[in-house]
Design an enzyme around this catalytic site. Structure first.
Site, PDB file in Angstrom:
ATOM      1  N   TYR A   1      68.316  48.639  24.965  1.00 54.21           N
ATOM      2  CA  TYR A   1      67.257  48.412  23.986  1.00 54.21           C
ATOM      3  C   TYR A   1      66.375  49.660  23.944  1.00 54.21           C
ATOM      4  CZ  TYR A   1      63.183  45.837  21.982  1.00 54.21           C
ATOM      5  OH  TYR A   1      62.118  45.404  21.224  1.00 54.21           O
TER       6      TYR A   1
ATOM      7  N   LYS B   1      70.490  48.492  20.789  1.00 55.63           N
ATOM      8  CA  LYS B   1      69.469  47.941  19.884  1.00 55.63           C
ATOM      9  C   LYS B   1      68.493  49.089  19.685  1.00 55.63           C
ATOM     10  CE  LYS B   1      65.614  44.672  20.128  1.00 55.63           C
ATOM     11  NZ  LYS B   1      64.981  45.281  18.986  1.00 55.63           N
TER      12      LYS B   1
END
Ligand code: SI3
Length: 320
Positions: A143, A173
């Site tokens: 992330y 992400k």
């Protein structure tokens, strides 16, 4: 739930953690929330305990219970439940990763530790590798959210050779506006079939052009249908219509950004649109003001978002 090996694609709602007025987690509405996402927004993938979910403001035991509740209530309804297990403490992160595997989540994601920071790609990879190893059967997503973590290591650099270090690595992400970095991630890793999930909702169309395979974001909680229409138009190569949808979404996001937008305001908007009480955020965040909610309600109505009326080509001026 789908097999963990299935590629995560399309829209992923970054879930809110509902709270009571007393600041406790309101587990009782999560079942209703799942149904709302699936039936009203057509969104069947979720990202739990991330930024929008105030994951880093919850205790480890709360994070475990929230993850469990989403997995339980999402069973046979949701396609994939990805749990964010990032933490400042490696031990806590590993505990949460292991727990996600035990409860049958479909994947885990981790942000860079943001207090004592990794200053090189290799150090960051070492940290991520240790977390991923605690859940060796679960797909692992990095992330990337440099504006919040302060860790500026480029995602493109991090991805270089990552699967040799983290065999479960499955995707990224990417919550940043650097489309050069994002494009290079896609360009250099196409053959590996990673998921490239974009996290800046107001710029999703540009990221789709750049090769995004999906998107994780807060607005898909309440603009899931509208954004799916944009994705469908893009798939059909109707770029003019896709752009109309993106502009319409941007108009709304621009409006709330000008008023002051963050997790608290996402909670207020979602309460308004879904009718499910999301409650206040946890300190240090402050509840959105009444003025904010009133202005947003009027704006949503003017943009026809509350009725989910289809946008037609040429409707670009409506509500501007
Ligand atoms: C900084 C931030 O909260 N970004 C959001 C976006 O969805 C953002 O709310 C949206 O693009 C509007 O600016 C997501 O990337 C966060 C997210 O996916 C999460 O909650 O983990």
């Amino acid at each position: 739930m789908a097999s963990p090996k299935k590629k995560l694609q399309g829209l992923v709602a970054a879930t809110i953690t509902p709270m009571t007025e007393n600041g406790e987690i309101n587990f009782s509405v999560i079942g209703q929330y799942v149904d709302y996402l699936v039936k009203e927004q057509g969104v069947k993938n979720i990202f739990v305990n991330g930024t929008t979910g105030e994951g880093l403001s919850l205790s480890v035991s709360e994070r475990r219970r929230v993850a469990e509740e989403w997995v339980t209530k999402g069973k046979d309804k949701l396609d994939q439940v990805v749990i964010h297990v990032g933490a400042l403490s490696l031990k806590e992160s590993q505990e949460l990763a292991q727990h996600a595997a035990e409860i049958g989540a479909d994947g885990i994601a981790v942000i860079a530790p943001f207090f004592l920071k990794p200053w090189s790609k290799d150090v960051l990879i070492n940290f991520l590798k240790e977390v991923a190893a605690a859940a060796p059967a679960l797909p692992f997503y990095y992330y990337h959210i440099p504006a919040l973590t302060g860790v500026k290591i480029r995602a493109e650099e991090l991805l270089d050779g990552i699967q040799d270090k983290i065999p479960t690595f499955q995707g990224l992400k990417f919550s940043d506006t650097d489309l050069l970095d994002f494009g290079q991630c896609v360009d250099q890793n196409r053959q590996q079939q990673f998921a490239f999930l974009f996290g800046v909702d107001e710029q999703l169309l540009s990221a789709l052009v750049m090769g995004a395979t999906g998107a994780v974001g807060s607005t898909y909680n309440y603009l899931g249908r509208k954004t799916s229409q944009m994705l469908e138009a893009f798939e059909r190569k109707d770029f003019s219509l896709a752009l109309n949808y993106q502009f319409c979404i941007q108009r709304f996001i621009n409006f709330v950004v000008k008023l002051g937008f963050g997790v608290s305001q996402t909670k207020a908007i979602m309460t308004l649109v879904s009718g499910i009480p999301m409650g206040p955020p946890r300190l240090p965040l402050q509840k959105a003001s009444r003025e904010f909610t009133d202005s947003v309600e009027a704006k949503l109505k003017s943009l026809d978002f509350l009725s989910f009326t289809d946008l037609k080509d040429g409707d670009l001026e409506a509500g501007s």
